[in-house]
Scaffold this motif. Structure first.
Motif, short mmCIF file in Angstrom:
data_model
loop_
_atom_site.label_atom_id
_atom_site.label_comp_id
_atom_site.label_asym_id
_atom_site.label_seq_id
_atom_site.Cartn_x
_atom_site.Cartn_y
_atom_site.Cartn_z
N GLU A 1 -0.98 -14.22 -14.27
CA GLU A 1 -0.44 -13.82 -13.35
C GLU A 1 -0.08 -12.33 -13.30
OE1 GLU A 1 4.22 -14.66 -13.48
OE2 GLU A 1 2.94 -16.47 -13.09
N ILE A 2 -0.16 -11.72 -12.16
CA ILE A 2 0.26 -10.34 -12.10
C ILE A 2 1.20 -10.21 -10.86
CG2 ILE A 2 -1.81 -9.80 -10.71
CD1 ILE A 2 -1.75 -7.20 -11.88
N ASP A 3 2.21 -9.30 -11.06
CA ASP A 3 3.38 -9.12 -9.96
C ASP A 3 3.00 -7.57 -9.63
OD1 ASP A 3 5.38 -8.85 -8.76
OD2 ASP A 3 6.79 -9.68 -9.91
N VAL A 4 2.58 -7.57 -8.34
CA VAL A 4 2.41 -6.16 -7.67
C VAL A 4 3.68 -5.88 -6.43
CG1 VAL A 4 -0.03 -6.28 -8.20
CG2 VAL A 4 0.62 -7.20 -5.94
N ARG A 5 4.50 -6.86 -6.49
CA ARG A 5 5.46 -6.23 -5.47
C ARG A 5 6.10 -4.87 -5.71
NH1 ARG A 5 9.19 -11.86 -6.38
NH2 ARG A 5 8.64 -11.12 -8.55
N GLY A 6 6.19 -4.09 -4.54
CA GLY A 6 6.83 -2.82 -4.52
C GLY A 6 5.76 -1.82 -4.77
N MET A 7 4.57 -2.15 -5.00
CA MET A 7 3.64 -1.17 -4.96
C MET A 7 2.78 -0.86 -3.79
SD MET A 7 1.19 -2.56 -8.46
CE MET A 7 1.87 -2.76 -10.03
N THR A 8 2.07 0.43 -3.63
CA THR A 8 1.26 0.62 -2.55
C THR A 8 0.01 -0.33 -2.75
OG1 THR A 8 0.07 2.22 -3.42
CG2 THR A 8 2.04 2.81 -2.27
N VAL A 9 -0.72 -0.48 -1.54
CA VAL A 9 -2.08 -1.25 -1.53
C VAL A 9 -2.98 -0.62 -2.36
CG1 VAL A 9 -3.93 -1.72 -0.14
CG2 VAL A 9 -1.50 -2.14 0.93
N GLU A 10 -3.23 0.73 -2.59
CA GLU A 10 -4.01 1.22 -3.46
C GLU A 10 -3.55 0.90 -4.78
OE1 GLU A 10 -3.75 5.64 -3.12
OE2 GLU A 10 -5.60 6.08 -3.89
N GLU A 11 -2.38 1.22 -5.25
CA GLU A 11 -1.73 1.07 -6.69
C GLU A 11 -2.11 -0.49 -6.99
OE1 GLU A 11 1.91 4.11 -6.73
OE2 GLU A 11 2.21 1.98 -6.15
N ALA A 12 -1.71 -1.34 -5.95
CA ALA A 12 -1.99 -3.03 -6.22
C ALA A 12 -3.36 -3.21 -6.33
CB ALA A 12 -1.51 -3.77 -4.99
N VAL A 13 -4.32 -2.63 -5.83
CA VAL A 13 -5.80 -2.89 -5.74
C VAL A 13 -6.26 -2.52 -7.14
CG1 VAL A 13 -7.89 -2.18 -4.84
CG2 VAL A 13 -6.29 -2.97 -3.33
#
Length: 797
Positions: free
Chosen positions: A722-734
């Motif tokens: 699993e990976i947690d991308v909460r709080g990131m922008t779409v670009e950072e998350a992708v």
């Protein structure tokens, strides 16, 4: 000096609290919570809690968070809550602990590891959850766990390969033992006539043969004893003596090496003793917290945060009354009122009412959930009581005297931050004088602004409470037809005693009752009849009210179920749209390939075929845009509340997938005109979200993230899928998700969990747009409720 006085005051309150607990059966009530503990650790923790030593808001917050955790992840195993303190005491005292003790320690430490991992891998609590910081204090004991597993087997015995020397000793021991048995078996085969039995045995830890007493001279060796009858002599043959000596020496060497190994293993525990003791305190509390969670879930209890001086119990149940027999209590003492006077017949439930109030307040202020409705409110008040029969033979006190002693003590300790509960105020003496004393006590409580709830039969007290604007009158509901109590509280109505009706029911002759009525004051009779009439009317209204409340509860439950199903349907629809979108992408890619083949073909007759293919692509693209719009609309309705979707002129808004704030200045047709700092844009309302004052401030203060170019680095193999991308922008998350999927492909995992949260839905939409084009992904969907719902995307590779 002030601190000393405060300490004395708290000690006196705690001392009085112990008296109250005895009067209201608190130990028995506490047992209903302790029943759900894993071990004695949690029971000790629950026993230690009282209103003066617990941070109640923090405690109940933990319980609330763990309820959410359990409903998704389930309960943890009991292994981490084993009480290993006696074993640790041996370690601390320098004693050697044995294999079975090590098995208990292994189970305990492995339980801690499992507990840590279950919280680390959960997907329901956010990173700010207070209980996570609490559980994160638990230590990592992998080194000790691995050390014990490498040394101790499943039966608590030290393994052969625990050390090179131990393995050598045991191999030599087994070889010697085989030689002894082989020689003894040969001896038995050649000397059957001198043996009492054709077998060997062990005496004094040495192998011997059972020889007939009259044949003992025919065998050389050492005698190790006689049988009880004297017919058998146990002899160690001469040629076996060196081998028995060797077995004994090897046994001693084995014991010495085992002791060394266990001592070394014990020292590893000793080195971490301080951390383990600290963790036991954490686990003690965690065990108690999970017991409270079980209580909430299995008994349908409520978490009520205590505050202020407003007392309201909604559908409160006494914990010691069987669920099939308990009648829920509703009672309310508003902040602007000082007291409640409860009247009604004997055995009507007045004492149980007072005990329910007392135990509910003490439990909540000690950090426990209670058997009551969610709308209940518990005040931050100290409790003082006079409940039950206070007669004492040892102190030569009558019932009346005992009550007065308790009331005097309560009045000495109580202040305007207290709640005094008095059962049968003014009873046990002459009714006329008792009424006067009762009124004097009530007036004293009112004058000192001390909150109180009292029960009484006395008519003057009823009349006084009805005429006083700071008091509330209540009564216990009574059925005049069946002459039986209903145990419910009727607010703002006094209760009749029903003494004559009850006396008649239990056989008192009519003649006696008629004579008794002649002695009643006419005014008293009128008052009692008026009260009975009011009681009957209020009882009917209460019955109707309960029916309506039940209907409302059913409606609320059905509405909630409908909303949950509707939300699931919307999520399912969104996934169907997305599947359709992926199919459209495939069609477009196929059309492009066909077009390229057509362009490269030498047999192309004209541009007509190319135009046809282009037209087909344009149609597919248009279809694609329509499906995309449907997805965005469903996402918008799923994550944005009705209030946020209702846009009017003058509202502050932001784009559904943006953070810039603007103001709606007018509407043109089906579009809103939004002013973004002087730039006016016409936008469809379903692309906008109304922003409240608080969110507006947060968005305004949110720092911008400068764009930076990053290079992908392949990290180590995955330990978690699993990976947690909460709080990131779409670009950072992708970018993070790309790396995650690369690692997922190289791991043993076939499923991955992307935790993006619910929020505005912008992050989830961006991630799905990216996954749609990723050929490495076989399938993806929103998480099921037990996987985190729409806050999680599950990918299959």
């Amino acid at each position: 000096m002030e601190e000393f006085s405060e300490k004395i005051l708290v000690e006196s309150k705690v001392s009085y609290l112990e008296y109250i607990k005895e009067k209201i059966d608190y130990p028995e009530v506490l047992n209903t919570y302790k029943y759900y503990c894993y071990s004695s650790l949690g029971k000790e923790y629950l026993e230690s809690l009282n209103p003066y030593n617990v941070d109640v808001i923090q405690e109940l917050t933990y319980v609330s968070e763990l309820c959410d955790f359990v409903r998704v992840e389930g309960y943890p195993t009991s292994d981490a809550f084993i009480d290993v303190r006696p074993i640790l005491q041996k370690v601390e005292s320098g004693l050697l602990i044995e294999g079975e003790d090590f098995l208990a320690i292994l189970k305990f430490l492995s339980g801690i590891k499992t507990l840590r991992e279950s919280f680390k891998n959960q997907r329901i609590l956010n990173s700010q959850a207070t209980v996570l910081s609490f559980v994160s204090k638990l230590g990592n004991y992998d080194e000790i766990i691995n050390a014990i597993r490498s040394v101790i087997d499943d039966n608590g015995k030290v393994k052969d390969n625990a050390s090179v020397l131990l393995k050598k000793i045991r191999n030599e021991y087994n070889e010697t033992l085989r030689d002894i048995r082989h020689k003894l078996e040969r001896f038995i085969a050649h000397n059957q006539n001198v043996l009492q039995e054709l077998s060997y045995t062990i005496k004094n830890e040495r192998y011997v043969l059972p020889v007939k007493a009259n044949e003992r001279g025919k065998l050389k060796g050492i005698v190790h004893g006689l049988s009880s009858s004297g017919s058998t002599v146990y002899i160690e043959p001469e040629e076996i003596i060196p081998m028995n000596d060797k077995i004994r020496i090897l046994s001693e060497e084995e014991a010495k090496e085992i002791a060394r190994i266990l001592r070394e293993l014990t020292s590893k525990i000793f080195d971490r003793l301080s951390q383990i003791k600290s963790d036991i305190n954490v686990l003690k509390r965690l065990d108690g917290l999970f017991a409270k969670v079980r209580y909430v879930i299995e008994k349908n209890a409520s978490i009520v945060i205590p505050e202020g001086k407003y007392l309201k119990l909604s559908r409160a149940r006494h914990p010691l009354i069987h669920p099939d027999k308990v009648v829920p209590v509703d009672i309310e003492l508003p902040a602007d009122k000082l007291g409640i006077v409860v009247t009604g017949p004997n055995t009507g439930g007045k004492t149980v009412l007072l005990k329910t109030i007392a135990v509910s307040i003490i439990l909540v202020r000690s950090g426990f959930p209670i058997l009551a409705g969610e709308s209940s409110r518990i005040p931050l008040l100290d409790i003082y009581v006079d409940i039950g029969d206070s007669q004492s033979i040892l102190e030569n006190l009558s019932t009346f005297s005992g009550h007065i002693v308790n009331i005097v003590r309560a009045l000495e300790l109580a202040d305007d931050n207290s709640l005094v509960l008095i059962d049968e105020l003014g009873s046990g003496t002459d009714p006329y004088e008792g009424s006067a004393i009762a009124l004097g006590i009530i007036e004293e409580l009112v004058a000192r602004r001390i909150k109180f709830v009292v029960t009484t039969h006395l008519t003057p007290v009823k009349l006084y409470s009805m005429s006083h604007d700071r008091l509330v009158t209540a009564s216990m509901e009574f059925d005049p037809e069946t002459l039986s109590p209903k145990y419910r509280v009727l607010m703002n109505i006094p209760g009749a005693s029903h003494a004559f009706e009850i006396s008649k029911k239990y056989g008192l002759p009519d003649g006696i009752l008629e004579r008794a009525r002649k002695h009643l004051d006419e005014e008293h009779v009128k008052i009692e009849e008026l009260i009975k009439s009011l009681n009957k009317q209020i009882s009917e209204l209460e019955f109707r009210k309960r029916e309506l409340e039940q209907t409302l509860r059913d409606y609320t439950r059905q509405k909630r179920e409908f909303e949950e199903k509707y939300k699931l349907l919307k999520v399912k629809k969104m996934e169907e749209f997305d599947k359709e979108l992926r199919e459209v992408y495939k069609d477009i890619q196929k059309a492009k390939r066909d077009l390229q083949i057509t362009l490269q073909s030498k047999n192309t007759e004209s541009e007509q075929l190319i135009r046809k293919r282009l037209k087909e692509i344009e149609s597919e693209v248009k279809h694609l845009e329509n499906v995309q719009e449907k997805i965005e609309k469903v996402m918008y309705e799923t994550v944005v509340s009705q209030e946020e979707r209702t846009i009017s002129v003058g509202d502050t808004v932001r784009l559904f997938d943006g953070t810039a704030l603007g103001k709606v200045v007018e509407f043109k047709g089906n579009k809103a005109v939004v002013d973004f700092n002087g730039l006016k844009i016409e936008i469809k309302p379903e692309k906008l979200v109304k922003v409240g004052t608080k969110e507006s401030a947060e968005l305004t203060q949110k720092p911008s993230h400068p764009h930076t170019t990053k290079h992908r680095v392949f990290g180590p193999s995955l330990t978690s899928n699993e990976i947690d991308v909460r709080g990131m922008t779409v670009e950072e998350a992708v970018e993070k998700i790309d790396e995650f999927i690369d690692q997922l492909l190289m791991s043993d995992f076939t499923m991955g969990y992307i935790i993006h949260g619910k929020g505005t839905g912008k992050l989830a939409t961006g991630i799905w747009n990216h996954l749609r084009h990723d050929k490495r992904i076989k399938n993806y969907r929103f998480g099921r409720p037990d996987e985190g719902g729409v806050g999680v995307t599950v990918v299959e590779i």
